[in-house]
Design a protein around this motif. Structure first.
Motif, PDB file in Angstrom:
ATOM      1  N   GLU A   1       0.837  -1.248  -0.052  1.00  0.00           N
ATOM      2  CA  GLU A   1       0.038   0.096   0.021  1.00  0.00           C
ATOM      3  C   GLU A   1       0.864   1.285  -0.120  1.00  0.00           C
ATOM      4  O   GLU A   1       1.682   1.366   0.819  1.00  0.00           O
ATOM      5  CB  GLU A   1      -0.845  -0.019   1.254  1.00  0.00           C
ATOM      6  N   GLY A   2       0.542   2.098  -0.757  1.00  0.00           N
ATOM      7  CA  GLY A   2       0.978   3.561  -0.890  1.00  0.00           C
ATOM      8  C   GLY A   2       2.046   3.665  -2.385  1.00  0.00           C
ATOM      9  O   GLY A   2       2.162   2.616  -3.114  1.00  0.00           O
TER      10      GLY A   2
ATOM     11  N   THR B   1      10.222   1.369   0.613  1.00  0.00           N
ATOM     12  CA  THR B   1       9.378   0.369   1.222  1.00  0.00           C
ATOM     13  C   THR B   1       9.674   0.111   2.496  1.00  0.00           C
ATOM     14  O   THR B   1      10.775  -0.211   2.921  1.00  0.00           O
ATOM     15  CB  THR B   1       9.225  -0.825   0.216  1.00  0.00           C
TER      16      THR B   1
ATOM     17  N   GLU C   1       0.212   2.672  11.077  1.00  0.00           N
ATOM     18  CA  GLU C   1       1.228   2.852   9.836  1.00  0.00           C
ATOM     19  C   GLU C   1       1.349   4.053   9.347  1.00  0.00           C
ATOM     20  O   GLU C   1       1.897   4.481   8.319  1.00  0.00           O
ATOM     21  CB  GLU C   1       0.471   1.951   8.670  1.00  0.00           C
ATOM     22  N   GLU C   2       0.506   5.178   9.838  1.00  0.00           N
ATOM     23  CA  GLU C   2       0.459   6.567   9.339  1.00  0.00           C
ATOM     24  C   GLU C   2       1.669   7.139   9.490  1.00  0.00           C
ATOM     25  O   GLU C   2       2.214   7.692   8.497  1.00  0.00           O
ATOM     26  CB  GLU C   2      -0.533   7.389  10.195  1.00  0.00           C
TER      27      GLU C   2
ATOM     28  N   THR D   1       3.618   6.066   5.977  1.00  0.00           N
ATOM     29  CA  THR D   1       3.292   6.834   4.868  1.00  0.00           C
ATOM     30  C   THR D   1       3.302   8.310   4.958  1.00  0.00           C
ATOM     31  O   THR D   1       3.523   8.943   3.822  1.00  0.00           O
ATOM     32  CB  THR D   1       1.614   6.330   4.769  1.00  0.00           C
ATOM     33  N   ASP D   2       3.467   8.900   6.195  1.00  0.00           N
ATOM     34  CA  ASP D   2       3.791  10.406   6.141  1.00  0.00           C
ATOM     35  C   ASP D   2       5.225  10.366   5.811  1.00  0.00           C
ATOM     36  O   ASP D   2       5.300  11.658   5.561  1.00  0.00           O
ATOM     37  CB  ASP D   2       3.339  10.509   7.709  1.00  0.00           C
TER      38      ASP D   2
ATOM     39  N   THR E   1       6.214   3.336   1.010  1.00  0.00           N
ATOM     40  CA  THR E   1       5.084   2.409   1.001  1.00  0.00           C
ATOM     41  C   THR E   1       5.143   1.093   1.739  1.00  0.00           C
ATOM     42  O   THR E   1       6.282   0.936   2.408  1.00  0.00           O
ATOM     43  CB  THR E   1       5.318   1.690  -0.618  1.00  0.00           C
ATOM     44  N   VAL E   2       4.036   0.722   2.226  1.00  0.00           N
ATOM     45  CA  VAL E   2       3.991  -0.403   3.393  1.00  0.00           C
ATOM     46  C   VAL E   2       3.596  -1.726   2.771  1.00  0.00           C
ATOM     47  O   VAL E   2       2.701  -1.821   2.038  1.00  0.00           O
ATOM     48  CB  VAL E   2       2.964   0.045   4.350  1.00  0.00           C
TER      49      VAL E   2
END
Length: 290
Positions: free
Chosen positions: A29-30, A35, A52-53, A56-57, A61-62
């Motif tokens: 995701e992202g 990563t 997980e923010e 992503t912040d 990518t996660v």
């Protein structure tokens, strides 16, 4: 007063990879150029995101796989922390990921993250551990015996069905029962310290948790590889954690040559709900973007 309105937790879409080591469920995701690999804790799976923010912040990518026995990853894939670290390296290769900005180990996923860093240093740049199980004896005898009874594969679905029902009809009681094993503080005190949004998030998350065959497998001993982890590492833990004692974090920092201990002020194992989590998140962000 805990709201009795139904909580909704949106599980995220996942995919399945067929690898030489076996089947692995995962979520990617992202759209970041780099990563971060996240190994979830007990009772979780790839589709359930928590905290997980911060990644992503940071523009990452996660990649989140379901560990063996959870979600759609069978217990036979990798089986052990070491074996699943190798399977995850295969997954990275299949996805075209040549380098990971970090591997993140949450709670019972900590030992797999450490195995990943130790066995695949060419792939892993940094390590972040959050309330992570290390290589001290874990869990305690009461938790081990209780976990084998209520979370074994034959009855865990019924255990979580009962908990979902209790969360609907008596959410405050249900949350206190769940928090009791996650904090050294009285459960009422921990619950009172949560905001309404945090209560709703926790209620929703607990509603969709499952143990599969994974949680009982998590309780088996794992060979200690901490001294082989040479990457920069951030080890985050709280002294109020009843589930994973603070001594796990201290022991890891003692033997990992480039590890920093971050002492969270959270009231429980769930560091993301601590009043000082903005400080902790800022340190994670700086660690990953330096």
């Amino acid at each position: 007063m805990v709201s009795t309105s139904p909580a909704v937790y949106a599980e995220r879409d996942t995919a399945v990879a067929r690898l030489p080591s076996g089947t692995v469920e995962y979520r990617l995701e992202g759209d970041g150029a780099r990563t971060v690999l996240v190994f979830h804790g007990g009772h979780m799976r790839a589709g359930l995101a928590l905290g997980e923010e911060v990644f992503t912040d940071a523009g990452l990518t996660v990649l989140a796989p379901s560990r063996p026995g959870y979600g759609r990853t069978p217990l036979t894939t990798g089986t052990t922390a070491t074996g699943f670290a190798d399977a995850t390296a295969e997954l990275c290769q299949a996805l075209g990921i040549e380098r990971l900005a970090a591997v993140v180990g949450i709670s019972a996923g900590g030992r797999t993250a450490l195995a990943m860093a130790a066995r695949h240093p060419h792939l892993v740049e940094r390590v972040v551990l959050q309330s992570a199980v290390g290589f001290l004896p874990w869990p305690d005898r009461r938790t081990r015996l209780g976990g084998q009874v209520v979370f074994n594969a034959r009855v865990e679905a019924g255990t979580w069905a009962i908990m979902r029902s209790l969360l609907r009809v008596a959410p405050s009681l249900a949350l206190r029962l769940l928090l009791r094993d996650l904090s050294a503080l009285p459960a009422r005190q921990v619950l009172a310290g949560l905001s309404a949004t945090e209560v709703a998030t926790l209620t929703g998350l607990f509603t969709v948790m499952r143990s599969g065959r994974g949680f009982v497998a998590d309780m088996f001993p794992v060979p200690d590889c901490a001294s082989q982890v040479g990457q920069p590492a951030l080890v985050i833990a709280t002294r109020q954690d009843r589930s994973v004692p603070f001594a796990h974090a201290e022991s890891l920092v003692t033997v990992m040559p480039h590890a920093e201990l971050v002492d969270s002020r959270a009231d429980s194992h769930l560091i993301w709900f601590g009043t000082d989590y903005p400080r902790v998140a800022a340190r994670i962000h700086d660690f990953l973007t330096d």
